[in-house]
Enzyme design. Structure first.
Site, PDB file in Angstrom:
ATOM      1  N   SER A 158      -6.563  12.731   1.123  1.00  0.00           N
ATOM      2  CA  SER A 158      -5.407  12.100   1.742  1.00  0.00           C
ATOM      3  C   SER A 158      -4.551  13.167   2.410  1.00  0.00           C
ATOM      4  O   SER A 158      -4.413  14.273   1.884  1.00  0.00           O
ATOM      5  CB  SER A 158      -4.589  11.360   0.671  1.00  0.00           C
ATOM      6  OG  SER A 158      -3.429  10.792   1.231  1.00  0.00           O
ATOM      7  N   ASP A 168       2.013   4.884   0.821  1.00  0.00           N
ATOM      8  CA  ASP A 168       1.772   5.731   1.983  1.00  0.00           C
ATOM      9  C   ASP A 168       1.052   6.993   1.536  1.00  0.00           C
ATOM     10  O   ASP A 168       1.436   7.610   0.540  1.00  0.00           O
ATOM     11  CB  ASP A 168       3.109   6.121   2.634  1.00  0.00           C
ATOM     12  CG  ASP A 168       3.869   4.888   3.090  1.00  0.00           C
ATOM     13  OD1 ASP A 168       3.227   3.992   3.667  1.00  0.00           O
ATOM     14  OD2 ASP A 168       5.093   4.818   2.853  1.00  0.00           O
ATOM     15  N   ASP A 228       0.850  -1.199   0.000  1.00  0.00           N
ATOM     16  CA  ASP A 228       0.000   0.000   0.000  1.00  0.00           C
ATOM     17  C   ASP A 228       0.884   1.248   0.000  1.00  0.00           C
ATOM     18  O   ASP A 228       1.768   1.403   0.830  1.00  0.00           O
ATOM     19  CB  ASP A 228      -0.867  -0.026   1.274  1.00  0.00           C
ATOM     20  CG  ASP A 228      -1.919   1.063   1.304  1.00  0.00           C
ATOM     21  OD1 ASP A 228      -2.966   0.836   1.920  1.00  0.00           O
ATOM     22  OD2 ASP A 228      -1.695   2.137   0.734  1.00  0.00           O
ATOM     23  N   ASP A 232      -4.000   2.146  -5.169  1.00  0.00           N
ATOM     24  CA  ASP A 232      -2.717   2.255  -4.465  1.00  0.00           C
ATOM     25  C   ASP A 232      -2.418   1.049  -3.584  1.00  0.00           C
ATOM     26  O   ASP A 232      -1.547   1.112  -2.735  1.00  0.00           O
ATOM     27  CB  ASP A 232      -2.682   3.543  -3.627  1.00  0.00           C
ATOM     28  CG  ASP A 232      -3.273   3.339  -2.240  1.00  0.00           C
ATOM     29  OD1 ASP A 232      -4.306   2.654  -2.133  1.00  0.00           O
ATOM     30  OD2 ASP A 232      -2.688   3.847  -1.271  1.00  0.00           O
ATOM     31  N   GLU A 233      -3.112  -0.028  -3.806  1.00  0.00           N
ATOM     32  CA  GLU A 233      -3.073  -1.084  -2.806  1.00  0.00           C
ATOM     33  C   GLU A 233      -3.360  -2.442  -3.430  1.00  0.00           C
ATOM     34  O   GLU A 233      -4.268  -2.565  -4.248  1.00  0.00           O
ATOM     35  CB  GLU A 233      -4.149  -0.748  -1.770  1.00  0.00           C
ATOM     36  CG  GLU A 233      -4.199  -1.597  -0.564  1.00  0.00           C
ATOM     37  CD  GLU A 233      -5.260  -1.051   0.396  1.00  0.00           C
ATOM     38  OE1 GLU A 233      -5.630   0.142   0.271  1.00  0.00           O
ATOM     39  OE2 GLU A 233      -5.730  -1.807   1.242  1.00  0.00           O
ATOM     40  N   TYR A 275       1.718  12.149   6.849  1.00  0.00           N
ATOM     41  CA  TYR A 275       1.804  11.683   8.229  1.00  0.00           C
ATOM     42  C   TYR A 275       2.086  12.802   9.211  1.00  0.00           C
ATOM     43  O   TYR A 275       1.785  12.686  10.398  1.00  0.00           O
ATOM     44  CB  TYR A 275       2.801  10.520   8.322  1.00  0.00           C
ATOM     45  CG  TYR A 275       2.149   9.232   7.863  1.00  0.00           C
ATOM     46  CD1 TYR A 275       1.976   8.959   6.520  1.00  0.00           C
ATOM     47  CD2 TYR A 275       1.615   8.344   8.793  1.00  0.00           C
ATOM     48  CE1 TYR A 275       1.320   7.816   6.095  1.00  0.00           C
ATOM     49  CE2 TYR A 275       0.966   7.189   8.386  1.00  0.00           C
ATOM     50  CZ  TYR A 275       0.820   6.931   7.040  1.00  0.00           C
ATOM     51  OH  TYR A 275       0.142   5.802   6.636  1.00  0.00           O
ATOM     52  N   ALA A 316       0.569  15.687   9.069  1.00  0.00           N
ATOM     53  CA  ALA A 316      -0.778  16.157   9.393  1.00  0.00           C
ATOM     54  C   ALA A 316      -1.503  15.154  10.274  1.00  0.00           C
ATOM     55  O   ALA A 316      -2.256  15.531  11.184  1.00  0.00           O
ATOM     56  CB  ALA A 316      -1.560  16.399   8.109  1.00  0.00           C
ATOM     57  N   PHE A 362      -1.277   8.084  -0.267  1.00  0.00           N
ATOM     58  CA  PHE A 362      -1.016   8.075  -1.709  1.00  0.00           C
ATOM     59  C   PHE A 362      -1.137   9.439  -2.386  1.00  0.00           C
ATOM     60  O   PHE A 362      -0.164   9.963  -2.941  1.00  0.00           O
ATOM     61  CB  PHE A 362      -1.932   7.057  -2.372  1.00  0.00           C
ATOM     62  CG  PHE A 362      -1.685   6.870  -3.824  1.00  0.00           C
ATOM     63  CD1 PHE A 362      -0.397   6.750  -4.327  1.00  0.00           C
ATOM     64  CD2 PHE A 362      -2.755   6.790  -4.717  1.00  0.00           C
ATOM     65  CE1 PHE A 362      -0.164   6.555  -5.681  1.00  0.00           C
ATOM     66  CE2 PHE A 362      -2.530   6.592  -6.062  1.00  0.00           C
ATOM     67  CZ  PHE A 362      -1.244   6.476  -6.543  1.00  0.00           C
TER      68      PHE A 362
HETATM   69  N1  LIG Z   1     -11.864   8.767   2.411  1.00  0.00           N
HETATM   70  C1  LIG Z   1     -10.940   8.579   1.457  1.00  0.00           C
HETATM   71  C2  LIG Z   1      -9.956   7.586   1.584  1.00  0.00           C
HETATM   72  C3  LIG Z   1      -9.024   7.424   0.570  1.00  0.00           C
HETATM   73  N2  LIG Z   1      -9.075   8.205  -0.527  1.00  0.00           N
HETATM   74  C4  LIG Z   1      -8.084   8.109  -1.586  1.00  0.00           C
HETATM   75  C5  LIG Z   1      -6.912   9.015  -1.268  1.00  0.00           C
HETATM   76  C6  LIG Z   1      -5.888   8.075  -0.720  1.00  0.00           C
HETATM   77  O1  LIG Z   1      -4.587   8.565  -0.913  1.00  0.00           O
HETATM   78  C7  LIG Z   1      -6.154   6.827  -1.507  1.00  0.00           C
HETATM   79  C8  LIG Z   1      -5.662   5.585  -0.832  1.00  0.00           C
HETATM   80  O2  LIG Z   1      -6.356   5.366   0.360  1.00  0.00           O
HETATM   81  P1  LIG Z   1      -5.638   4.777   1.630  1.00  0.00           P
HETATM   82  O3  LIG Z   1      -6.693   4.279   2.552  1.00  0.00           O
HETATM   83  O4  LIG Z   1      -4.588   3.814   1.228  1.00  0.00           O
HETATM   84  O5  LIG Z   1      -4.987   6.023   2.353  1.00  0.00           O
HETATM   85  P2  LIG Z   1      -3.614   6.716   2.038  1.00  0.00           P
HETATM   86  O6  LIG Z   1      -2.862   6.020   0.994  1.00  0.00           O
HETATM   87  O7  LIG Z   1      -3.874   8.150   1.786  1.00  0.00           O
HETATM   88  O8  LIG Z   1      -2.873   6.609   3.432  1.00  0.00           O
HETATM   89  P3  LIG Z   1      -2.230   5.299   4.063  1.00  0.00           P
HETATM   90  O9  LIG Z   1      -2.399   4.190   3.109  1.00  0.00           O
HETATM   91  O10 LIG Z   1      -0.795   5.643   4.252  1.00  0.00           O
HETATM   92  O11 LIG Z   1      -2.936   5.085   5.338  1.00  0.00           O
HETATM   93  O12 LIG Z   1      -7.567   6.798  -1.679  1.00  0.00           O
HETATM   94  C9  LIG Z   1     -10.064   9.160  -0.636  1.00  0.00           C
HETATM   95  O13 LIG Z   1     -10.107   9.853  -1.630  1.00  0.00           O
HETATM   96  N3  LIG Z   1     -10.978   9.337   0.348  1.00  0.00           N
HETATM   97 MG   LIG Z   2      -2.451   3.971   0.899  1.00  0.00          MG
END
Ligand SMILES: Nc1ccn([C@H]2C[C@H](O)[C@@H](COP(=O)(O)OP(=O)(O)OP(=O)(O)O)O2)c(=O)n1
Ligand SMILES: [Mg+2]
Length: 800
Positions: free
Chosen positions: A296, A263, A261, A357-358, A299, A301, A265
């Site tokens: 998104s 970080d 995944d 992203d995952e 970290y 924030a 993203f």
């Molecule tokens: N409520 C949300 C959750 C996620 N996303 C989008 C933005 C994120 O960057 C992407 C990936 O979701 P993740 O849950 O993997 O979250 P992040 O990648 O941002 O953070 P991390 O994976 O490090 O926890 O999906 C979004 O638009 N709205």
């Molecule tokens: Mg992610």
DNA sequence: ATCCTCCCCTAC
DNA sequence: TAAGGTAGGGGAGGAT
């Protein structure tokens, strides 16, 4: 209709303050009247004739014959590619009528309109926010002595409802307001604010992160579904044994699952593009809007309590220094491609795309094969390799969690982040899981947690829940969910990586910007949704046997204006479904099914806050219906195809497409819903812009096809009702085949233009005239739909 | 029992 | 201003 009750809203998960405002507008269901199409066709006919006139008389000699109304005053027009009339001719006309002619497209701020007959997909994307119109806009405007609304002549992007209304509106005397001559920066797309406005859907989707997320996911799934299959086949072939997958081969071999995944993203991509923001709290969203959602955040924030999905306002409170950056949807795709290209080379037994992203990897074989080293060491080595390669390519960090099942791998990822990796063993996993709150388990959320706490307020953690026992949990959460929670609480998760089943539904939904003041607007929007739904079905080669209409209606005590601008606020949802008969599907069938569903619902029109259409009971498009034999000549266009590989299967009405779908159509009701006018291009029957050809038919049978079309029209024109609808469909199917399979948009345009030409010279009476224009509109609308895939296709084929 | 309809929930 | 989509799991309760 079984239990027909609406949800009460009491359970609704959305949380907004109350304010009681009552608004007008009862329901006024009448027959959906979309007006007099005869009238439309007649106008169109006149338009065409005048068009010819203009073309004939536009020699240099007539320049002085009368004064020219300066209708293009304030317009700055650029002509792109091949056109008819020619660019020089257009230049002359534009200047003559007070317009400015631009040689270059450098500054979009100066150019107000772009003229083109067709656009390459690249240009199409580039110019998606511009006023791109067909040359007919110039010609017709001059002809009528006034500036016609440009959107009636848009090309490239399938327009739906809006044209319809505007075409009729401008019948009499409407001329374009001065604002229409504003530079391209203020395009109509920006004024498509609510679902009642033309062009809303496309505009909205282009900015919706959640829509992007969903379509990316669907795309990835379909892409890697088949890839995994191939991979598995290879595996079992080299195994020369059975179809047992490696992970199940040795008795109770522990699986090794990777959860990979990016970080934060979106935020990472933003930081990559703006390195000067390193070290600052950064988020991605529609900055400057207090109730915009943060997609998104990085970290830094998060340390201050900011979370994905939080509204800007709250994030600012928690973290006043937070910097908000805009979305970069294309960049996300690129980074994602990097990720997946690495994962495909990772030696995984199976891959499951979780999101853009995952992904999940079954790495059992790679981690256990030469059993020498420790599994954990091996896993960490492999994950380090993956992370390094992904970073090299994308300059974004990924974290990887490793566990013996999906649940544990996901837990491990939480521990790994940010920019790390973590191998979790069973014992540790159990420890960590036990301490989690119930809603922190993947697959369970706040609702389930509170469902438990409603009855047993002391239960907070997973270990608390475990102590309740299976029976109690099932009583609280239901049979499956209770068991799931209990299993998870023990670290057990039987889900298998890559076991994504076939798609079961296709849906289109909008719950933002939905504000209507009349039932007609609602119906019009349903048509837009239907068209989008249809577009997706065609793309999937699917049809469906059931249709569900779902609407969101303002909850009784919810304020008329929710905190979020044009948001849905707290709503109750109402859904009604019906079955769709027949082996085929088309837009009109969907609309005809959806409108009665709407009529079954009771609500105040102005309280509608969201609408969606869903197709279920998916089946491939197929030919389980025999075609009705007809007396008149039918269009056997596929039989004339010089493509031996398809010759046998692609015959007449029983056409089987390569990708496994058949096209088959029921008769059409040629009534009001069918005949939505399009901004058909009133131009060129000659060779279109060569740019648009992606792959050319080696043995070009265009001439033959034209003869065939002409013969068909000659024959069928003698019949009272003209060409049979089924044959029109056959032609549509052929066009879709040309575009989707042969990637030859040029030829499709060519044929359609030829048909138009033939039609124009062959109509004797009004009824035939109507029919002809129905055929024409129908084909153009189809081509619009098909051509909207161009960019997808090009992306897939790697065409630059 | 099992299916169907109309929801709700969850994840990204 | 703001872009709150979408697929799939699943439950309640009526129809079969
Ligand atoms: N409520 C949300 C959750 C996620 N996303 C989008 C933005 C994120 O960057 C992407 C990936 O979701 P993740 O849950 O993997 O979250 P992040 O990648 O941002 O953070 P991390 O994976 O490090 O926890 O999906 C979004 O638009 N709205
Ligand atoms: Mg992610």
């Amino acid at each position: 209709m079984a239990s027909g009750g609406e949800s009460t809203g009491a359970k609704s998960r959305k949380y907004f303050d109350d304010r009681q405002v009552s608004e007008e507008q009862g329901k006024e269901y009448g027959p959906s009247e979309f007006g007099n199409f005869q009238q439309y066709y007649r106008n169109k006919k006149i338009k065409l004739q005048n068009h010819d006139e203009i073309l004939k008389n536009s020699g240099p000699s007539d320049e002085s014959q009368k004064d020219h109304p300066q209708i293009f005053k304030g317009c700055c027009i650029y002509v792109n590619g091949y056109t008819n009339p020619s660019i020089t001719e257009l230049h002359r006309i534009i200047v003559l009528h007070g317009g400015k002619f631009s040689q270059y497209l450098d500054s979009k701020t100066e150019v107000t309109h772009i003229i083109a007959s067709s656009l390459t997909p690249k240009k199409l994307v580039e110019l998606r926010t511009s006023r791109v119109v067909s040359p007919a806009w110039i010609v017709d405007s001059v002809n009528q002595g006034r500036l016609l609304p440009w959107h009636d002549f848009r090309i490239g992007i399938p327009r739906t409802s809006q044209k319809f209304l505007e075409t009729r509106k401008c019948d009499s005397a409407t001329t374009v307001p001065p604002s229409e001559r504003a530079p391209l920066v203020t395009d109509s797309r920006q004024s498509a604010k609510t679902a009642a406005d033309p062009g809303f859907l496309e505009n909205y989707y282009s900015r919706s992160r959640l829509h992007h997320l969903s379509s990316w996911k669907a795309e990835l799934r379909s892409k890697y579904q088949t890839l995994i299959l191939n991979h598995e086949q290879q595996e079992s072939r080299t195994d020369s044994k059975s179809s047992i997958s490696p992970s199940e081969r040795d008795e109770p071999t522990q699986r090794v699952i990777f959860h990979v995944d990016f970080d934060c993203f979106f935020a990472s991509v933003a930081l990559r593009s703006n390195p000067e923001l390193q070290g600052m709290p950064v988020c991605v969203g529609n900055g400057g809007s207090q109730n915009a959602e943060i997609a998104s955040c990085n970290y830094i924030a998060r340390k201050q309590g900011v979370k994905n999905g939080m509204w800007m306002q709250q994030a600012k409170r928690l973290c006043p220094d937070i910097v908000c950056m805009p979305y970069q949807f294309e960049e996300y795709e690129v980074a994602s491609n990097h990720l997946y290209s690495v994962l495909l080379e990772s030696g995984a037994d199976k891959i499951e795309a979780v999101s853009i992203d995952e992904a999940l990897l079954d790495m059992t074989t790679a981690c256990t094969s030469e059993g020498a080293t420790d599994i954990a060491d091996r896993a960490l080595l492999l994950s380090q390799g993956i992370r390094n390669r992904v970073y090299e390519l994308s300059k974004c960090t990924v974290s990887i969690g490793v566990g013996t099942n999906i649940l544990q791998a996901k837990i491990a990822t939480k521990l790994a982040k940010p920019n790390g990796q973590y191998f979790i063993n069973e014992t540790e996993a159990l420890e960590v899981i036990s301490k989690l709150r119930i809603s922190e388990l993947p697959g369970l959320g706040p609702s389930m947690e509170s469902a438990i706490q409603r009855k047993s307020p002391s239960i907070r953690t997973v270990s608390d829940a475990r102590s309740l026992g299976k029976a109690r949990l099932q009583q609280l959460l239901g049979e499956k969910n209770g068991e799931k929670l209990l299993n998870y609480s023990r670290g057990i998760d039987d889900r298998v990586v890559g076991s994504i089943s076939e798609r079961k539904s296709v849906s289109v939904e909008v719950n933002w910007g939905v504000r209507f003041s009349s039932i007609k607007q609602v119906e019009e929007f349903i048509k837009s949704l239907s068209q989008e739904l249809y577009r997706r079905l065609v793309k999937l080669g699917s049809r469906g046997e059931a249709l569900t209409l779902k609407i969101q209606v303002r909850a009784p005590n919810a304020p008329v204006d929710p905190p979020k601008f044009l948001g849905c606020g707290e709503c109750i949802s109402i859904s009604r479904s019906t079955s769709l008969s027949g082996a085929s599907i088309d837009i009109d069938k969907i609309v005809h099914a959806a409108l009665p569903l709407l009529r079954k619902m009771t609500m105040v029109v102005s309280d509608i806050r969201g609408m969606g259409l869903q197709i279920t009971k998916l089946a491939p498009f197929n030919d389980d219906r025999k075609s009705t034999p007809k007396e008149q000549m039918s269009l056997d266009i596929f039989a004339g195809q010089e493509d031996s590989s398809k010759r046998n299967s692609l015959v007449s009405r029983d056409m089987k497409f390569e990708n496994g779908f058949d096209l088959e159509y029921e008769d059409i009701d040629n009534d009001e819903l069918l005949s939505r006018p399009d901004a058909a291009n009133e131009s060129d029957t000659d060779a279109p812009d060569p740019d648009i050809v992606v792959a050319t038919d080696s043995n070009d049978d265009t001439v033959y096809l034209k003869m065939l079309l002409e013969a068909w029209l000659n024959d069928t024109a003698g019949y009272q009702y003209g060409p049979h609808d089924d044959d029109v469909k056959v032609f549509q199917d052929y066009l879709s085949y040309l575009v989707l399979q042969k990637k030859n948009v040029c030829k499709a345009h060519d044929l359609i233009d030829w048909l138009r030409f033939c039609l124009g010279s062959r109509m004797q009476n009004d009824e035939m005239m109507d029919k002809a224009y129905y055929v024409e509109e129908s084909l153009y609308r189809w081509l619009d739909v098909v051509c909207s895939y161009e960019k997808d296709i090009f992306a897939m084929t790697g065409f630059r």
